[in-house]
Scaffold this motif. Structure first.
Motif, PDB file in Angstrom:
ATOM      1  N   THR A 110      -9.346  -8.190   4.113  1.00 21.89           N
ATOM      2  CA  THR A 110      -9.488  -9.395   3.294  1.00 21.89           C
ATOM      3  C   THR A 110      -8.768  -9.285   1.953  1.00 21.89           C
ATOM      4  OG1 THR A 110     -11.609  -8.577   2.445  1.00 21.89           O
ATOM      5  CG2 THR A 110     -11.675 -10.048   4.355  1.00 21.89           C
ATOM      6  N   LYS A 111      -8.792  -8.100   1.324  1.00 18.43           N
ATOM      7  CA  LYS A 111      -8.186  -7.950   0.005  1.00 18.43           C
ATOM      8  C   LYS A 111      -6.707  -7.588   0.068  1.00 18.43           C
ATOM      9  CE  LYS A 111     -10.484  -6.037  -3.387  1.00 18.43           C
ATOM     10  NZ  LYS A 111     -10.803  -7.201  -4.252  1.00 18.43           N
ATOM     11  N   ARG A 112      -6.267  -7.003   1.188  1.00 23.90           N
ATOM     12  CA  ARG A 112      -4.883  -6.550   1.288  1.00 23.90           C
ATOM     13  C   ARG A 112      -4.135  -7.131   2.480  1.00 23.90           C
ATOM     14  NH1 ARG A 112      -5.755  -5.753  -3.105  1.00 23.90           N
ATOM     15  NH2 ARG A 112      -5.517  -3.871  -4.368  1.00 23.90           N
ATOM     16  N   GLY A 113      -4.790  -7.968   3.261  1.00 21.07           N
ATOM     17  CA  GLY A 113      -4.115  -8.541   4.416  1.00 21.07           C
ATOM     18  C   GLY A 113      -3.674  -7.502   5.417  1.00 21.07           C
ATOM     19  N   ALA A 114      -4.371  -6.366   5.467  1.00 21.10           N
ATOM     20  CA  ALA A 114      -3.982  -5.274   6.359  1.00 21.10           C
ATOM     21  C   ALA A 114      -4.139  -5.666   7.826  1.00 21.10           C
ATOM     22  CB  ALA A 114      -4.815  -4.031   6.053  1.00 21.10           C
ATOM     23  N   GLY A 115      -3.340  -5.043   8.660  1.00 23.27           N
ATOM     24  CA  GLY A 115      -3.462  -5.228  10.097  1.00 23.27           C
ATOM     25  C   GLY A 115      -4.158  -4.067  10.762  1.00 23.27           C
ATOM     26  N   CYS A 116      -4.283  -2.957  10.027  1.00 18.72           N
ATOM     27  CA  CYS A 116      -4.947  -1.764  10.563  1.00 18.72           C
ATOM     28  C   CYS A 116      -5.470  -0.929   9.407  1.00 18.72           C
ATOM     29  CB  CYS A 116      -3.964  -0.948  11.401  1.00 18.72           C
ATOM     30  SG  CYS A 116      -4.623   0.610  12.064  1.00 18.72           S
ATOM     31  N   CYS A 117      -6.641  -0.335   9.599  1.00 20.33           N
ATOM     32  CA  CYS A 117      -7.214   0.575   8.610  1.00 20.33           C
ATOM     33  C   CYS A 117      -7.726   1.818   9.337  1.00 20.33           C
ATOM     34  CB  CYS A 117      -8.337  -0.094   7.825  1.00 20.33           C
ATOM     35  SG  CYS A 117      -8.938   0.889   6.422  1.00 20.33           S
ATOM     36  N   ILE A 118      -7.367   2.970   8.804  1.00 19.44           N
ATOM     37  CA  ILE A 118      -7.700   4.259   9.410  1.00 19.44           C
ATOM     38  C   ILE A 118      -8.553   5.061   8.442  1.00 19.44           C
ATOM     39  CG2 ILE A 118      -6.738   6.454  10.220  1.00 19.44           C
ATOM     40  CD1 ILE A 118      -4.140   4.782  10.890  1.00 19.44           C
ATOM     41  N   HIS A 119      -9.646   5.632   8.945  1.00 18.85           N
ATOM     42  CA  HIS A 119     -10.494   6.502   8.123  1.00 18.85           C
ATOM     43  C   HIS A 119     -10.530   7.879   8.757  1.00 18.85           C
ATOM     44  CE1 HIS A 119     -13.636   8.245   5.827  1.00 18.85           C
ATOM     45  NE2 HIS A 119     -14.582   8.096   6.731  1.00 18.85           N
ATOM     46  N   THR A 120     -10.161   8.906   7.993  1.00 20.05           N
ATOM     47  CA  THR A 120     -10.193  10.270   8.513  1.00 20.05           C
ATOM     48  C   THR A 120     -11.047  11.170   7.626  1.00 20.05           C
ATOM     49  OG1 THR A 120      -8.399  11.447   7.348  1.00 20.05           O
ATOM     50  CG2 THR A 120      -7.753   9.858   9.059  1.00 20.05           C
ATOM     51  N   TYR A 208      -9.421   6.658   3.286  1.00 17.66           N
ATOM     52  CA  TYR A 208      -9.157   5.398   3.975  1.00 17.66           C
ATOM     53  C   TYR A 208      -7.702   5.032   3.712  1.00 17.66           C
ATOM     54  CZ  TYR A 208     -14.067   4.458   5.003  1.00 17.66           C
ATOM     55  OH  TYR A 208     -15.345   4.526   5.503  1.00 17.66           O
ATOM     56  N   VAL A 209      -6.968   4.702   4.771  1.00 18.29           N
ATOM     57  CA  VAL A 209      -5.554   4.338   4.673  1.00 18.29           C
ATOM     58  C   VAL A 209      -5.337   3.048   5.455  1.00 18.29           C
ATOM     59  CG1 VAL A 209      -3.178   5.118   4.954  1.00 18.29           C
ATOM     60  CG2 VAL A 209      -5.000   6.803   4.679  1.00 18.29           C
ATOM     61  N   TRP A 210      -4.556   2.121   4.904  1.00 19.89           N
ATOM     62  CA  TRP A 210      -4.313   0.861   5.610  1.00 19.89           C
ATOM     63  C   TRP A 210      -2.836   0.491   5.528  1.00 19.89           C
ATOM     64  CZ3 TRP A 210      -7.312   1.373   1.241  1.00 19.89           C
ATOM     65  CH2 TRP A 210      -6.776   0.862   0.054  1.00 19.89           C
ATOM     66  N   GLY A 211      -2.453  -0.478   6.370  1.00 20.30           N
ATOM     67  CA  GLY A 211      -1.083  -0.960   6.363  1.00 20.30           C
ATOM     68  C   GLY A 211      -1.008  -2.332   6.986  1.00 20.30           C
ATOM     69  N   GLU A 212       0.124  -2.995   6.786  1.00 24.43           N
ATOM     70  CA  GLU A 212       0.285  -4.349   7.321  1.00 24.43           C
ATOM     71  C   GLU A 212       0.245  -4.373   8.844  1.00 24.43           C
ATOM     72  OE1 GLU A 212       2.247  -2.947   5.084  1.00 24.43           O
ATOM     73  OE2 GLU A 212       2.621  -4.302   3.392  1.00 24.43           O
ATOM     74  N   THR A 213       0.681  -3.285   9.455  1.00 26.65           N
ATOM     75  CA  THR A 213       0.683  -3.157  10.910  1.00 26.65           C
ATOM     76  C   THR A 213       0.081  -1.824  11.296  1.00 26.65           C
ATOM     77  OG1 THR A 213       2.849  -2.089  10.996  1.00 26.65           O
ATOM     78  CG2 THR A 213       2.816  -4.516  11.035  1.00 26.65           C
ATOM     79  N   VAL A 214      -0.191  -1.656  12.592  1.00 26.51           N
ATOM     80  CA  VAL A 214      -0.691  -0.374  13.084  1.00 26.51           C
ATOM     81  C   VAL A 214       0.325   0.724  12.802  1.00 26.51           C
ATOM     82  CG1 VAL A 214      -1.388   0.916  15.140  1.00 26.51           C
ATOM     83  CG2 VAL A 214      -2.089  -1.469  14.876  1.00 26.51           C
ATOM     84  N   HIS A 215       1.599   0.411  13.062  1.00 25.67           N
ATOM     85  CA  HIS A 215       2.664   1.400  12.843  1.00 25.67           C
ATOM     86  C   HIS A 215       2.689   1.870  11.388  1.00 25.67           C
ATOM     87  CE1 HIS A 215       6.607   3.326  13.006  1.00 25.67           C
ATOM     88  NE2 HIS A 215       6.952   2.599  11.950  1.00 25.67           N
ATOM     89  N   LYS A 216       2.609   0.925  10.441  1.00 24.65           N
ATOM     90  CA  LYS A 216       2.668   1.296   9.031  1.00 24.65           C
ATOM     91  C   LYS A 216       1.427   2.077   8.603  1.00 24.65           C
ATOM     92  CE  LYS A 216       5.805  -2.327   7.435  1.00 24.65           C
ATOM     93  NZ  LYS A 216       5.994  -3.478   6.512  1.00 24.65           N
TER      94      LYS A 216
END
Length: 246
Positions: A110-120, A208-216
């Motif tokens: 919602t805040k970054r328009g991300a398409g994917c977020c990864i938590h490790t 937590y890491v996010w990106g516009e797409t899964v690839h990014k």
């Protein structure tokens, strides 16, 4: 807090059925197996979420990530969520629990328009937060520059291009809490303070890491873990993370 749910496995099973390997319900288990092999999500820790327009697909809580199946995936409609702690799901797998990471993933969407977020739960991420914790200043900010892998990150939300070799990568650090969903406000505050960041570290916990797409998102998670490991080794050798090379 137990989340409220709507729908059932029977009436919305079609949401996670697809022969397309790029479908979120197929990608999440595949990504989690890869992250498990890297040591990022051992012991059921960590998680991954993918947004497809208004639908959000989420890995469940308490599942061994290398054994996850598409049938284990939760699905919700992003636009229908009113209270982040009382989420309504389109699909809720039986005998599983929704991840407490969910409101943090939603913040990235919602805040970054991300398409994917990864938590490790990467050990390198945790070690970096410990090194920061024990230095006299800048305990809540990881900074590094003049390292080639920095070029794996975008310049920031709604900005074109990637960071350059000489640029400084900055990743904020927030303090851990006993219950993961209680990190949400701190994560959102860190996003506001550092609007160009694509990640937030959680002290003694992970990242937590996010990106516009899964690839990014995947590329940035891998680049960041490389930089965290490098930073730990640099500190062992007494090398600074910031330098004035021009």
């Amino acid at each position: 807090m137990q989340s409220s749910m709507a729908g059932s496995e029977d009436d919305n099973h079609h949401l996670i059925r697809s022969d397309d390997r790029q479908h979120p319900a197929n990608l999440i288990p595949e990504l989690c197996r890869k992250f498990w092999s890297l040591g990022w999500v051992t012991g059921t820790g960590g998680g991954t979420s993918i947004r497809d327009d208004d639908l959000v697909y989420l890995a469940p809580s308490g599942v061994q990530k290398e054994l996850m199946k598409s049938e284990d995936i939760y699905v919700l409609e992003l636009s229908k969520q009113v209270d982040p702690k009382k989420r309504v799901y389109l699909r809720s797998p039986p005998s599983l629990k929704p991840s407490q990471c969910t409101p943090l993933f939603i913040a990235a969407f919602t805040k970054r328009g991300a398409g994917c977020c990864i938590h490790t739960h990467s050990q390198w991420a945790v070690l970096v937060t410990l090194l920061l914790e024990n230095q006299p200043a800048n305990k809540t900010l990881f900074e590094i520059n003049n390292i080639e892998q920095i070029k794996g990150f975008g310049k920031g939300y709604q900005k074109q291009g990637a960071l350059g070799y000489h640029d400084t990568l900055r990743i904020p650090v927030i303090e851990n809490t006993p219950f993961e969903e209680d990190l949400t406000e701190s994560l959102e505050a860190a996003m506001d303070m550092y609007p160009d960041t694509y990640a937030v570290l959680v002290r003694r916990h992970g990242v937590y890491v996010w990106g516009e797409t899964v690839h990014k998102a995947k590329t940035q998670a891998e680049s960041l873990d490389y930089l965290f490991q490098l930073a730990v080794e640099m500190r062992k050798l007494g090398l600074p993370w910031l330098s004035d090379i021009a």
